[in-house]
Design a protein around this motif. Sequence first.
Motif, PDB file in Angstrom:
ATOM      1  N   LEU A  76     -17.539 -15.465  53.413  1.00  0.00           N
ATOM      2  CA  LEU A  76     -18.053 -16.338  54.474  1.00  0.00           C
ATOM      3  C   LEU A  76     -19.494 -16.778  54.217  1.00  0.00           C
ATOM      4  O   LEU A  76     -20.026 -17.619  54.939  1.00  0.00           O
ATOM      5  CB  LEU A  76     -17.947 -15.642  55.828  1.00  0.00           C
ATOM      6  N   GLY A  77     -20.110 -16.213  53.160  1.00  0.00           N
ATOM      7  CA  GLY A  77     -21.406 -16.728  52.730  1.00  0.00           C
ATOM      8  C   GLY A  77     -21.319 -18.168  52.267  1.00  0.00           C
ATOM      9  O   GLY A  77     -22.314 -18.898  52.259  1.00  0.00           O
ATOM     10  N   ASN A  78     -20.114 -18.592  51.877  1.00  0.00           N
ATOM     11  CA  ASN A  78     -19.852 -19.997  51.545  1.00  0.00           C
ATOM     12  C   ASN A  78     -18.771 -20.514  52.490  1.00  0.00           C
ATOM     13  O   ASN A  78     -17.583 -20.478  52.169  1.00  0.00           O
ATOM     14  CB  ASN A  78     -19.400 -20.125  50.088  1.00  0.00           C
ATOM     15  N   PRO A  79     -19.178 -20.968  53.687  1.00  0.00           N
ATOM     16  CA  PRO A  79     -18.192 -21.360  54.709  1.00  0.00           C
ATOM     17  C   PRO A  79     -17.225 -22.440  54.242  1.00  0.00           C
ATOM     18  O   PRO A  79     -16.051 -22.430  54.602  1.00  0.00           O
ATOM     19  CB  PRO A  79     -19.067 -21.866  55.870  1.00  0.00           C
ATOM     20  N   LYS A  80     -17.718 -23.375  53.422  1.00  0.00           N
ATOM     21  CA  LYS A  80     -16.857 -24.466  52.943  1.00  0.00           C
ATOM     22  C   LYS A  80     -15.707 -23.914  52.114  1.00  0.00           C
ATOM     23  O   LYS A  80     -14.547 -24.332  52.262  1.00  0.00           O
ATOM     24  CB  LYS A  80     -17.693 -25.438  52.107  1.00  0.00           C
ATOM     25  N   LEU A  81     -16.007 -22.949  51.239  1.00  0.00           N
ATOM     26  CA  LEU A  81     -14.961 -22.322  50.421  1.00  0.00           C
ATOM     27  C   LEU A  81     -13.939 -21.622  51.306  1.00  0.00           C
ATOM     28  O   LEU A  81     -12.725 -21.717  51.072  1.00  0.00           O
ATOM     29  CB  LEU A  81     -15.588 -21.332  49.439  1.00  0.00           C
ATOM     30  N   CYS A  82     -14.411 -20.924  52.336  1.00  0.00           N
ATOM     31  CA  CYS A  82     -13.488 -20.218  53.247  1.00  0.00           C
ATOM     32  C   CYS A  82     -12.600 -21.188  54.014  1.00  0.00           C
ATOM     33  O   CYS A  82     -11.414 -20.906  54.253  1.00  0.00           O
ATOM     34  CB  CYS A  82     -14.291 -19.336  54.210  1.00  0.00           C
ATOM     35  N   GLU A  83     -13.164 -22.328  54.390  1.00  0.00           N
ATOM     36  CA  GLU A  83     -12.350 -23.346  55.076  1.00  0.00           C
ATOM     37  C   GLU A  83     -11.221 -23.826  54.171  1.00  0.00           C
ATOM     38  O   GLU A  83     -10.073 -24.009  54.615  1.00  0.00           O
ATOM     39  CB  GLU A  83     -13.237 -24.529  55.480  1.00  0.00           C
ATOM     40  N   ILE A  84     -11.559 -24.028  52.893  1.00  0.00           N
ATOM     41  CA  ILE A  84     -10.539 -24.476  51.934  1.00  0.00           C
ATOM     42  C   ILE A  84      -9.463 -23.407  51.764  1.00  0.00           C
ATOM     43  O   ILE A  84      -8.253 -23.701  51.771  1.00  0.00           O
ATOM     44  CB  ILE A  84     -11.193 -24.815  50.578  1.00  0.00           C
ATOM     45  N   ILE A  85      -9.877 -22.140  51.621  1.00  0.00           N
ATOM     46  CA  ILE A  85      -8.924 -21.033  51.471  1.00  0.00           C
ATOM     47  C   ILE A  85      -8.001 -20.957  52.677  1.00  0.00           C
ATOM     48  O   ILE A  85      -6.769 -20.825  52.540  1.00  0.00           O
ATOM     49  CB  ILE A  85      -9.687 -19.701  51.282  1.00  0.00           C
TER      50      ILE A  85
END
Length: 534
Positions: free
Chosen positions: A87-96
Amino acid sequence: MIQAINVTLQYGGRTLFQGADLTFSRGNCYGIIGANGAGKSTFLKILSGEIEPNKGEVVITPGERMSILKQDHFAFDDCDVIRTVLLGNPKLCEIIDEKEALYSKEDFTEEDGMRISELEEAFAEMDGWSAESDAEILLNGLGVTNEYHYEQMKNLPNDIKVKVLLAQALFGQPDILLMDEPTNHLDVEAIHWLEEFLIDLHSTVIVVSHDRHFLNKVCTHTVDIDYGKITMSVGNYDFWYEYTQMAQRQLREQNKKAEAKIKELQDFIARFSANASKSKQATSRKKLLDNINVAEIPVSSRRFPFISFKPDREIGNEVLTVTNISKTIDGKKVLDNVSFTVLPHEKVALIGTDTLAKTTLLKILAEEIEPDEGTIKWGVTTSRSYFPSDNSAYFDGVEDSLCDWIRSYSDLVFETDVRGWLGRMMFSGEEAMKKAKVLSGGERVRCMLCKMMLSGANVLLLDEPTNHLDLESIASLNEGLMKFTESVIFTSHDHQFIQTIADRLIDVTPGSFYDKKITYDEYLEERAAQAQNG
């Protein structure tokens, strides 16, 4: 890159800083320093966008990702550790999350397939396939071992939570990294790992810290908040300190020479202004006098408490004998068959990665808790004073004023004596009448140190005493403990604090017991040599 342009902030009519124009560039680490209350954390919040300045603006290079070290230890209680780091990279988590949702659909459409294709491309560009392994590398580097990686955050001890949140901030090579006191509650091994990580990180790093060694190791620039303004200089903390001290000395010398010249001219004018033959010279000197300026030395917001521990009696020949003590807490054995003897005038630092083990040992030595097995024996001539890492029991809900609080822990009677002691610890005037329950973390620490000074003890037990203190208070405490003539047993995550005070190091972590008369730098060299030799 991130810029502060003409940033001004006022609170209740008080200007914390004004007209701040600063540029923070990629590849540099900026250490923000200043006295407690100067506005360090507030300025960091302005840079992050959490607080709006009264004037000015903050500009960030478009497309750059900012990461901020979170302070709320409960915000991710419903997540497991790996997810929290990601979650330190919210954009990556949204994609996942979107990928998982689409792949789990039973009625998968052509449109869903196109969207999946877009997501997979973005996922690959963000190095998503290695995200979990990158998170694990960060966690292990900080001392959060595999057994914790899929635990729920709510089940973790606080010292592990702190490390997980730090891993979250570091995750994914952020373009801009903002951290407020990242070394607080970290063990020295984790701090060393963090130092090396930041040195190699090619990002814009802005950090508030009270750890002098940390600032010296990682910072390329120093940002000082003082005199109602913010100034930036190239170099680490020690370089900044030497430079500012030299500048102050030069200014005082210039003023001294100017004041001497003024007196010389005034004396000449007084003697010869009425003398016709000397009147031209007197007039000439009046003009010179008008052109001499004595520079005003601004009043700094930095204040140094006076910390000095004076034992009521010498310690004697026998100090402390610890014999085979063990202690289990919540099913975990934190001390296992620990034995050692402390000799007169020794200053012992408890080191190691297990914060609970060190705190538990100090509680046993302070006789706040009993060991499950084994014994401790204090010399008959010893008297002890204890500084706990958690001092809330001394302040929470306490209605006493500071004057009454100090009285309750001393034999002081007269108001002037009580106020004198509080004044040493920077509580003057009306501050001495504040209620104990409303004190800040730094103020509580200063009160506890005042209590220790008044005890007249010849053995000092201190558990992380530098937490919540500003650099000036840490320097004063450091000097006070160095000058203390009797015995000290302490824990600290502050490298310089350990190096300059301790003459013996003990690690009581089960399975890692270590006890040696050695300085901290020598110990680290020893550890590095052992690691190199396999």
